[in-house]
Design a protein around this motif. Structure first.
Motif, PDB file in Angstrom:
ATOM      1  N   TYR A 220      43.034  36.088  40.580  1.00  0.00           N
ATOM      2  CA  TYR A 220      43.655  37.260  41.211  1.00  0.00           C
ATOM      3  C   TYR A 220      43.182  37.409  42.663  1.00  0.00           C
ATOM      4  O   TYR A 220      43.980  37.719  43.553  1.00  0.00           O
ATOM      5  CB  TYR A 220      43.386  38.534  40.404  1.00  0.00           C
ATOM      6  N   THR A 224      45.569  37.392  46.083  1.00  0.00           N
ATOM      7  CA  THR A 224      45.831  38.676  46.766  1.00  0.00           C
ATOM      8  C   THR A 224      44.838  39.047  47.865  1.00  0.00           C
ATOM      9  O   THR A 224      45.037  40.060  48.523  1.00  0.00           O
ATOM     10  CB  THR A 224      45.834  39.831  45.746  1.00  0.00           C
ATOM     11  N   LEU A 317      38.607  45.490  61.880  1.00  0.00           N
ATOM     12  CA  LEU A 317      37.727  46.240  60.978  1.00  0.00           C
ATOM     13  C   LEU A 317      36.852  47.233  61.717  1.00  0.00           C
ATOM     14  O   LEU A 317      36.752  48.390  61.337  1.00  0.00           O
ATOM     15  CB  LEU A 317      36.837  45.268  60.191  1.00  0.00           C
TER      16      LEU A 317
ATOM     17  N   LYS B 219      38.205  50.476  53.947  1.00  0.00           N
ATOM     18  CA  LYS B 219      39.098  50.065  55.033  1.00  0.00           C
ATOM     19  C   LYS B 219      39.375  48.563  54.927  1.00  0.00           C
ATOM     20  O   LYS B 219      40.515  48.116  55.095  1.00  0.00           O
ATOM     21  CB  LYS B 219      38.471  50.378  56.401  1.00  0.00           C
ATOM     22  N   TYR B 220      38.333  47.805  54.627  1.00  0.00           N
ATOM     23  CA  TYR B 220      38.530  46.351  54.498  1.00  0.00           C
ATOM     24  C   TYR B 220      39.503  46.026  53.368  1.00  0.00           C
ATOM     25  O   TYR B 220      40.351  45.145  53.497  1.00  0.00           O
ATOM     26  CB  TYR B 220      37.184  45.631  54.304  1.00  0.00           C
ATOM     27  N   PHE B 222      41.886  48.000  52.334  1.00  0.00           N
ATOM     28  CA  PHE B 222      43.203  48.391  52.837  1.00  0.00           C
ATOM     29  C   PHE B 222      43.815  47.273  53.684  1.00  0.00           C
ATOM     30  O   PHE B 222      45.010  46.981  53.590  1.00  0.00           O
ATOM     31  CB  PHE B 222      43.092  49.679  53.666  1.00  0.00           C
ATOM     32  N   MET B 223      42.997  46.639  54.492  1.00  0.00           N
ATOM     33  CA  MET B 223      43.503  45.643  55.427  1.00  0.00           C
ATOM     34  C   MET B 223      43.791  44.297  54.786  1.00  0.00           C
ATOM     35  O   MET B 223      44.582  43.515  55.326  1.00  0.00           O
ATOM     36  CB  MET B 223      42.485  45.424  56.560  1.00  0.00           C
ATOM     37  N   THR B 224      43.129  43.976  53.685  1.00  0.00           N
ATOM     38  CA  THR B 224      43.188  42.584  53.208  1.00  0.00           C
ATOM     39  C   THR B 224      43.594  42.416  51.746  1.00  0.00           C
ATOM     40  O   THR B 224      43.753  41.292  51.299  1.00  0.00           O
ATOM     41  CB  THR B 224      41.807  41.901  53.376  1.00  0.00           C
ATOM     42  N   GLN B 225      43.722  43.509  51.001  1.00  0.00           N
ATOM     43  CA  GLN B 225      44.024  43.343  49.575  1.00  0.00           C
ATOM     44  C   GLN B 225      45.517  43.543  49.329  1.00  0.00           C
ATOM     45  O   GLN B 225      46.042  44.651  49.410  1.00  0.00           O
ATOM     46  CB  GLN B 225      43.183  44.346  48.770  1.00  0.00           C
ATOM     47  N   SER B 226      46.222  42.461  48.992  1.00  0.00           N
ATOM     48  CA  SER B 226      47.686  42.499  48.905  1.00  0.00           C
ATOM     49  C   SER B 226      48.152  42.620  47.460  1.00  0.00           C
ATOM     50  O   SER B 226      48.711  41.696  46.896  1.00  0.00           O
ATOM     51  CB  SER B 226      48.262  41.227  49.527  1.00  0.00           C
ATOM     52  N   ASP B 227      47.932  43.806  46.878  1.00  0.00           N
ATOM     53  CA  ASP B 227      48.270  43.992  45.465  1.00  0.00           C
ATOM     54  C   ASP B 227      49.754  44.228  45.225  1.00  0.00           C
ATOM     55  O   ASP B 227      50.356  43.610  44.352  1.00  0.00           O
ATOM     56  CB  ASP B 227      47.515  45.209  44.903  1.00  0.00           C
ATOM     57  N   PHE B 255      53.978  48.806  53.056  1.00  0.00           N
ATOM     58  CA  PHE B 255      53.513  47.420  53.239  1.00  0.00           C
ATOM     59  C   PHE B 255      52.848  46.990  51.938  1.00  0.00           C
ATOM     60  O   PHE B 255      52.632  47.804  51.045  1.00  0.00           O
ATOM     61  CB  PHE B 255      52.543  47.310  54.422  1.00  0.00           C
ATOM     62  N   PHE B 259      46.610  48.570  45.371  1.00  0.00           N
ATOM     63  CA  PHE B 259      47.161  49.505  44.381  1.00  0.00           C
ATOM     64  C   PHE B 259      46.679  50.948  44.596  1.00  0.00           C
ATOM     65  O   PHE B 259      47.446  51.888  44.525  1.00  0.00           O
ATOM     66  CB  PHE B 259      46.684  49.107  42.981  1.00  0.00           C
TER      67      PHE B 259
END
Lengths: 408, 408
Positions: A220, A224, A317, B219-220, B222-227, B255, B259
């Motif tokens: 996962y 992602t 960041l 924040k990290y 938010f910027m990098t987790q593509s759920d 975007f 989740f």
């Protein structure tokens, strides 16, 4: 120009239209030979007839998986991402990337420097060559390519542009999802089923739900977590090396994914070599060199990553002044520790998949003596399991080495 | 057609070229009024002169932030993503999205159903209206839109296509990065500095490094987790509601992100309302309804998410037969628990940013009595801090409610 598959004759005609290449060869006559054991692509060496030392490599993708044949289609656009990755990595750290003379996304083709005094690192490690500069080189390569393509360095917009540039590399990402994280841990037609059948170790692995749940967690993350531009397949077969120089080649799996995946791929392949020497050559001196090299690679990676980070103030960041110095230092150290943890987890997946999955590694699957091969496989699965189960609780690099030593 | 900013006259001319709209209005004469307190966009209501019940909404983006003026440029492409998100969410669960009559990415414009019997939910909550269907509706909306746009449902290629379709929404992602996760927790010109100056609570927040490190972690993510495809700004001002129906509007921040960000945004705004009633109206009955609603929303979200998941066998993540039933169930439950944890973390960030950041919420910043407002701010910061510090260790929904009740 429109795509056309080249052959030994037309490849010479093609490159003679490129100014930079004409300059390189002058008025020499050119000879092309097909070389390499290309699983995916066609690779030609084009040399001067007058001075064979003058050589370039031409690599072209075809719209299928070459080693299987035209029935296994795989779009040639993978070369688009290989080209983009080579150019991006070259712009970050040219020392470790072959010089590129020409690239064409339309032709799915790249013309590169011919590395005549280097060998594939996997072969060198099997032959027990000690590469004294390797840990320095590879740690710099990994720290630089990962840091400078991450949200720790880029602006928010630059990072999203980078994601866009590589997001299309879908087919090869899917190959990794299936062939690294799923099929090798269940009954599947792509596996080395001659070895799987009636093999209690394979059945134990396939029914090890604790292990497989953790693999799923790592899969996962692979799918992602958009940390940085990865090489995507950083094993010792993607490294051309000699005593003084290290080159990273074949980044066709490049995409924006989790930091730990490249570091983990390298770690897995060094550990696989350690297993080979534990079981086959039993060369304690070389094993010690491998252990020291692994420690050195991971330590230097962490140091260099932090050192690059210390030179940048603002990024997607971090807004300058957001954290005080003490907290920022703590935050960064925890961040890098988490990269190492993920690397251990990915290394475990990568090691385990080499045991029964479609593509083995020479160090283990290449062992001819069946009993020794089974011993190496058991050792690989033991280390891989500990890596995967414990990855998110690893506190130090020494713990990684302990797991290796205790499995021998 | 090329982009042109419409006004009250030209908007009528424009929509009379669209067949579906001609069909809707017949041969009636049309009148346009500018409505709404659009921070970002121009919104017109176009009605039939003969039958004012017949109305549509026309929403058009301009290449600047409307509430500030032309000097604050913000590309109108945000409407492209709003249109794409409205269409995508409508295709998943049409009940909760206004009917779309026409959309043009070139004109940065959308024509939608006019919701004449609904109000902005924030206003309703301030007026202590109990929406008995709300938790059912919003949990279904969130579970469906998040699940069906994630790697738990889509194939690997479909997921990457979705990322591509929304990856260009860079400016609004950057706004969130700055205005939700960074500037409100440090001295910054965009803050409500009249309130920040000489305010010991603000200074305490700005120097709370333990809190700010955890915010950086979120924040990290938010910027990098593509759920999954997020609404991106799911507060109670993005919900139009009455006793029977719930509509989600304004997904211009859409975007592919984590989740927990949408669920967290909603949670934050329900908690902010709870704080308002704790400090201003002291209405215990309504507060109990809010607590029960929050519990219900989060429980039903988890149930529905798991229920959608149980209907799909294969996806980018899961190959059929990879895990046994018991392990799969355990894996999924842990997965959803982690979504709730992230939601609590994001809720904490979203609550805290409303205290001194650029955009306050009516429930707190709108309190006229200074002492009461300060009390509400302290309560918000207390809950937000606990949410952010404890988010990754939350074990149950009741713990979330306990944090709220203990802060009162």
């Amino acid at each position: 120009m429109d795509y056309k598959k080249l052959d030994k004759t037309t490849v010479v005609e093609y490159i003679l239209n490129i100014k930079k290449i004409i300059t390189y060869f002058g008025s020499d006559d050119l000879i092309a030979d097909e070389i390499g054991d290309g699983n995916l692509n066609y690779v030609y060496r084009v040399s001067s007839a007058q001075d064979p030392q003058k050589s370039l490599i031409v690599k072209q993708a075809v719209p299928y998986l070459r080693c299987v044949g035209e029935e296994f289609s795989l779009t040639r656009e993978r070369m688009t991402y290989e080209i983009r990755a080579l150019q991006k990595f070259y712009s970050i750290f040219p020392n470790f990337i072959p010089n590129i003379y020409h690239a064409s996304e339309e032709m799915s083709l790249v013309v590169m420097e011919y590395l005549d005094s280097h060998i594939i690192m996997r072969k060198g490690l099997i032959e027990k060559i000690k590469y004294k500069n390797f840990s320095n080189h590879i740690s710099a390569y990994m720290a630089a390519t990962l840091y400078y393509t991450s949200s720790l360095y880029l602006s928010s917009a630059q990072k999203r542009e980078l994601v866009e540039r590589f997001n299309g590399n879908r087919e090869l990402c899917k190959l990794t999802e299936d062939l690294v994280f799923s099929f090798p841990f269940m009954d599947h037609e792509t596996n080395d089923n001659e070895n799987v059948e009636n093999n209690p170790d394979a059945q134990k692995l396939f029914s090890d739900m604790e292990f497989k749940e953790k693999v799923l967690e790592l899969k996962y993350k692979f799918m992602t977590q958009s940390d940085a531009l990865l090489h995507g397949d950083l094993h010792t077969g993607s490294i051309m090396i000699n005593e003084n120089e290290t080159y990273i080649i074949d980044p066709e799996f490049a995409f924006v994914g989790p930091f730990g995946f490249d570091v983990g791929a390298l770690l897995a392949n060094l550990v696989n070599n350690y297993i080979h020497h534990s079981v086959v050559t039993k060369d304690e001196d070389y094993k010690s060199w491998l252990l020291a090299t692994i420690k050195d690679v991971l330590e230097k990676f962490s140091e260099k990553f932090l050192s690059f980070w210390s030179e940048s103030k603002e990024s997607a960041l971090l807004v300058d002044g957001y954290l005080d110095e003490v907290s920022l230092k703590k935050y960064k150290e925890r961040f890098v520790k988490n990269i190492l943890r993920d690397s251990v987890g990915f290394a475990g997946c990568k090691m385990a998949r080499r045991v029964y999955g479609v593509a083995g590694v020479e160090e283990i699957r290449g062992i001819e003596d069946e009993a020794l091969r089974a011993e190496a496989e058991r050792m690989a699965l033991k280390i891989a399991r500990e890596f995967v189960i414990k990855y998110d609780k690893i506190e130090s690099i020494d713990e990684i080495l302990e797991i290796m030593k205790n499995a021998g």
